[in-house]
Design an enzyme around this catalytic site. Sequence first.
Site, PDB file in Angstrom:
ATOM      1  N   ASP A 299       0.875  -1.176   0.000  1.00 41.15           N
ATOM      2  CA  ASP A 299       0.000   0.000   0.000  1.00 41.15           C
ATOM      3  C   ASP A 299       0.911   1.224   0.000  1.00 41.15           C
ATOM      4  OD1 ASP A 299      -2.243   1.841   0.600  1.00 41.15           O
ATOM      5  OD2 ASP A 299      -3.309   0.003   1.125  1.00 41.15           O
TER       6      ASP A 299
ATOM      7  N   HIS B 153      -3.257   3.327  -4.397  1.00 43.32           N
ATOM      8  CA  HIS B 153      -2.610   2.828  -3.168  1.00 43.32           C
ATOM      9  C   HIS B 153      -1.188   2.311  -3.436  1.00 43.32           C
ATOM     10  CE1 HIS B 153      -5.777   3.020  -0.058  1.00 43.32           C
ATOM     11  NE2 HIS B 153      -6.621   2.904  -1.064  1.00 43.32           N
TER      12      HIS B 153
ATOM     13  N   GLU C 233     -10.298   2.765  -4.338  1.00 45.90           N
ATOM     14  CA  GLU C 233      -9.913   4.156  -4.085  1.00 45.90           C
ATOM     15  C   GLU C 233      -8.787   4.623  -5.009  1.00 45.90           C
ATOM     16  OE1 GLU C 233     -10.986   4.467   0.617  1.00 45.90           O
ATOM     17  OE2 GLU C 233      -9.131   3.423   0.134  1.00 45.90           O
TER      18      GLU C 233
HETATM   19  C1  ACM Z   1     -10.865  -0.454   1.554  1.00 48.34           C
HETATM   20  O1  ACM Z   1     -11.257  -0.447   2.737  1.00 48.34           O
HETATM   21  N1  ACM Z   1     -10.336   0.631   1.021  1.00 48.34           N
HETATM   22  C2  ACM Z   1     -10.962  -1.652   0.734  1.00 48.34           C
END
Ligand code: ACM
Length: 627
Positions: A196, A270, A347
């Site tokens: 991430d 991410h 996201e």
């Molecule tokens: C998430 O909680 N962004 C998958």
Amino acid sequence: MNKFLVCMIVSMITHAAAQQPINVIPQPVRIKQSAGSFTLTRETTIGFNKPECRAAAEMLAKRLNRPTGFALKPQERTTSPVQININDVPDPLLATEGYTLAVTPTNVVISANRFAGLYYGIQTLLQLLPKEIEGAKIAATAWTIPSVTITDYPRFAWRGIMLDVSRHFFTKDEVKRYIDQISKYKFNTFHWHLADDQGWRLEIKSRPRLTSVGAWRVKRYGRFGENAPPKPGEAATDGGFYTQDDVREIVQFAQERNVTIVPELDIPGHSMAAVAAYPELSCTKDTTVRVDPGMHIADWDAPDGLKMLFDNTLNPSDEKVYAFLGDVFSEVAALFPGKYIHVGGDECYKGYWAHDPGCSALMKKLNIGNIEGLQGYFMNRVEQILKTNGKKLIGWDEILEGGISPEATVMSWRGVKGGITAAKMGHDVVMSPTTFAYLDYNQGETTVDPPIYSKLRIKKCYSFEPVPEGVESKYILGGQGNLWTEHLPTIRSIEYMTYPRAWALSEVFWSPMAKKNWEAFVPRMEAHFGRADAGAVNCSHAVYDAIVTSAMKHDTVRVFLDAEIPGVNIYYTIDETMPDNLSPQYTEPFDLPDGPITLRVVTYRNGTPIGHLITLKREDLAARAGR
Ligand code: ACM
């Protein structure tokens, strides 16, 4: 002693034995207790009927030997007092993970079709023993097991827990401890969030900078999301990663506990740690991007939705990115024997793509009408890479937005909506909604537990039903609890957030719907508090704290107090004194009088204090009501 008295005593003893409480989590499908119990001694022998059962029998002996101090050594035979047997003729009811367990005063027999069932039968058997069985030291106790007949098998095939090791790194031994613990509650899937913005944790031999650079960030002690950015030239000393040898060791450890690991590399968003290592993978190629030490990196509620303040996305229009992903995923596929690889997809901010000439040209060339379509293109390319490596793609529910092949599996996290849509389109679905399954959310009173951006109490977790109405159950593989670790830097803190909520989820994912009952779960949960203590596993006791909510009626603050579990009485003061069980007992909502009032709340059970003191000023209560 007269005959009557003898009879009475014998009957009392028998009755007491018959009543030895049984507190198995998750609740088995069928369980029938009878009189008496089996006592394990150092003379007890453990037998197994086929060579395939040796591993299970030896695991049982290892678990028993440490706290009992015995030296039980399993042997291949069929007539031992404790028998671990693979069925000669498979029992279709038990399928691959089910088992039967029969305990009488003279025998204990666990039978299953496969290793997985034996492993789960053993976990149930261990839960029937006194809590000291969880301890690391030899305990002087009677090792009795109540007589019982159990037939048990899971409701869902996917019973998962996700652990984020990017936001905080956990060592190989900590990860093994965590996997071992979840397997005791019959979870069979460990979703390992390995990459991430805040760290890339997996050694990739063909791309060494992913870990030499991407696994390390500058050290910060503050609150995550508010930390200072790296200073120019500041050394990145905080982090860590798993070597491929570490991963092989963890994979084998998990397999020995019937746990499949689903590795996740979160792309194309991410990806700040990967971009810090290889800036050429992003659209901006910004060489100043560094691994995020928990800074303010995004405006999550910007007017047009999410706005990333740093470029943390891979460039979907660059063939070099797919060559990179081809190399990375071929190594990942070789390390993890499970069929799924999780590729994130959540996201993903598309603002940098929108300004990139390469992305615009690709959209024009392929006639892609909107920017979500570009993520769809990216994910389809990734799916092809996984297929080449013999793996199936699973991603967060955003993967639906750009279009994805029907073979992709969808993990529904933004509520159950994405999962419903996906199932109706014929995708396999794993349900892990924020609303029921986010283990990073605050589970108790926010002035007692460290505040986190949202709340989720265990009673709500327990009420989770993974198959929504109107959805064909065959598409719902199961469910999963997710533990993000922005605010969780230690193994003690991840255990605290995981338990007892994961126990509730284990019952949601394993037990028949008809067996679910919150009031009946509570005493079992409390028995497991004792087992967790014996095993030095941290767990939250937030269930004992009062639930304080408030509402405004004109300018008056109205206070509502509630208990999460039965049998807890709530007392309070508003007169600047410490409350106890002779203070006013809460029976109904009340209005705070005018003035600089402080509310103090305590809980008692059977006359004994239980839970934390909660202290809230009038303005706190007004804010809680939305003022
Ligand atoms: C998430 O909680 N962004 C998958």
